[in-house]
Motif scaffolding. Structure first.
Motif, PDB file in Angstrom:
ATOM      1  N   PRO A 177      23.572  56.862  99.332  1.00  0.00           N
ATOM      2  CA  PRO A 177      23.912  56.467 100.708  1.00  0.00           C
ATOM      3  C   PRO A 177      23.281  57.321 101.802  1.00  0.00           C
ATOM      4  CG  PRO A 177      25.762  57.611  99.670  1.00  0.00           C
ATOM      5  CD  PRO A 177      24.755  57.347  98.583  1.00  0.00           C
ATOM      6  N   LEU A 178      22.701  58.470 101.460  1.00  0.00           N
ATOM      7  CA  LEU A 178      22.154  59.347 102.496  1.00  0.00           C
ATOM      8  C   LEU A 178      20.630  59.348 102.578  1.00  0.00           C
ATOM      9  CD1 LEU A 178      24.527  62.419 101.995  1.00  0.00           C
ATOM     10  CD2 LEU A 178      24.619  60.727 103.837  1.00  0.00           C
ATOM     11  N   ILE A 179      19.965  58.906 101.509  1.00  0.00           N
ATOM     12  CA  ILE A 179      18.502  59.054 101.455  1.00  0.00           C
ATOM     13  C   ILE A 179      17.814  58.370 102.632  1.00  0.00           C
ATOM     14  CG2 ILE A 179      16.424  58.517 100.119  1.00  0.00           C
ATOM     15  CD1 ILE A 179      18.119  60.790  98.994  1.00  0.00           C
ATOM     16  N   HIS A 180      18.224  57.182 102.959  1.00  0.00           N
ATOM     17  CA  HIS A 180      17.582  56.434 104.048  1.00  0.00           C
ATOM     18  C   HIS A 180      18.477  56.334 105.285  1.00  0.00           C
ATOM     19  CE1 HIS A 180      14.316  55.342 101.371  1.00  0.00           C
ATOM     20  NE2 HIS A 180      15.194  54.927 100.478  1.00  0.00           N
ATOM     21  N   HIS A 181      19.487  57.173 105.331  1.00  0.00           N
ATOM     22  CA  HIS A 181      20.403  57.113 106.468  1.00  0.00           C
ATOM     23  C   HIS A 181      19.692  57.611 107.732  1.00  0.00           C
ATOM     24  CE1 HIS A 181      24.003  57.412 108.890  1.00  0.00           C
ATOM     25  NE2 HIS A 181      24.708  56.872 107.909  1.00  0.00           N
ATOM     26  N   PRO A 182      19.814  56.892 108.853  1.00  0.00           N
ATOM     27  CA  PRO A 182      19.108  57.300 110.073  1.00  0.00           C
ATOM     28  C   PRO A 182      19.601  58.617 110.667  1.00  0.00           C
ATOM     29  CG  PRO A 182      20.618  55.479 110.515  1.00  0.00           C
ATOM     30  CD  PRO A 182      20.555  55.638 109.026  1.00  0.00           C
TER      31      PRO A 182
END
Length: 322
Positions: A268-273
């Motif tokens: 959930p954090l890898i592509h989080h803006p």
């Protein structure tokens, strides 16, 4: 005596060979092994040296001659310390090889997150030149930097960050007020969470600190802080953090470590803006890697030859056996 390196995965072993052969000992390097293949590789080891490989009770039971474990790095959560201590086996780590590097990574992440460098770069790469969506950015000198834990690396972060004129506070249950650097405040954990604009984690992963950042502790954070972690991924419940970023509880997250490395593609954090993720690189410099290898092998040899070693992590447990 036989020193076994298990899945340390260096291309060569010239640093280790130099010291081990000079001591009249044998070096056996085993890389790329699966756990099912460990037993014959380690069964007659006098010393075992690992990087990130887990050393559990089953592995220890298969090494009747084992006298010492060397952990190439700072954290010791991958080693069953209790099982080693019951066998009278010291565990030696190297907490002092990358202090500058990890502290600098934390400071770099603090500054990048505060100045919103990643979203600013994204705007430019998208062909835009509008900075309105980056606002607001507060003056750094008016903010509170809170450190969870203040060991060697935390102290170095404080040294670097003093120049920016922030209020600096720390929470560490092992510190007294007279042990904190001049100008740094010692707060309770709850006070720190409430008052920090930037929260940087610098404590070891233990059963007490696992997921110390979670839904409940996030709810105590009143200033929508930036959270920085260059310690261990297990400090943070990542799903709770992602939710905190989504609902605005947390302004931004900058993490060099994750619970699972490498992470799943759907993390959930890898592509989080609102997240900056790096690939567990905080420890690295050319010089730090050389220090790590030199210090790991020489401390193991020192122990085997009866010389004092400064970083036996289970020294108290071993003393209790006497």
């Amino acid at each position: 005596m036989k020193i076994v390196y298990l899945n340390t995965n260096y291309e060569d072993s010239h640093i280790e060979e130099k010291h081990i052969h000079a001591a009249g000992m044998q070096l056996h390097v085993h890389n790329g092994l699966k756990p099912s293949e460990f037993a014959p590789a380690v069964e007659d080891a006098d010393a075992l040296v690992v990087a990130l490989e887990k050393v559990d009770r089953n592995l220890l039971d298969g090494m009747p001659k084992l006298r010492v474990i060397g952990r190439m790095g700072v954290g010791i959560d991958s080693v069953d310390i209790e099982a080693a201590s019951k066998r009278g086996i010291p565990v030696i780590n190297v907490p002092d090889y990358c202090i500058e590097e990890v502290a600098l990574q934390a400071v770099s992440m603090i500054l990048a997150a505060h100045r919103k460098l990643v979203p600013a770069q994204t705007i430019v790469k998208d062909g835009r030149w509008d900075n309105n969506e980056l606002k607001p950015i507060q003056a750094l000198s008016g903010l509170t930097l809170g450190l969870i834990g203040m060991g060697r690396i935390g102290n170095k972060v404080i040294e670097y960050m003093r120049a920016f004129g922030l209020r600096i506070a720390v929470s560490d249950p092992f510190l007294r007020a007279d042990q904190v650097p001049t100008g740094v405040e010692l707060l309770s954990f709850e006070e720190l969470l409430k008052e920090a604009d930037i929260l940087s984690i610098h404590c070891p992963l233990t059963p007490e600190t696992k997921h110390i950042i979670n839904r409940d502790t996030l709810a105590l954070m009143k200033k929508q802080p930036i959270i920085v972690n260059v310690s261990r991924g297990g400090m943070i419940n990542e799903q709770d953090l992602a939710e905190g970023l989504d609902n605005g509880q947390i302004r931004y997250a900058a993490l060099d470590v994750l619970n699972q490395e490498p992470p799943d593609i759907g993390h959930p954090l890898i592509h989080h803006p609102k997240a900056l993720i790096t690939n567990h690189i905080a420890w690295y410099s050319v010089e730090a890697e050389i220090r790590l290898r030199e210090m790991s092998v020489t401390r193991v040899i020192d122990y085997l030859e009866g010389r004092p070693v400064p970083t036996i992590v289970n020294a108290k447990g071993l003393e209790a056996l006497k």
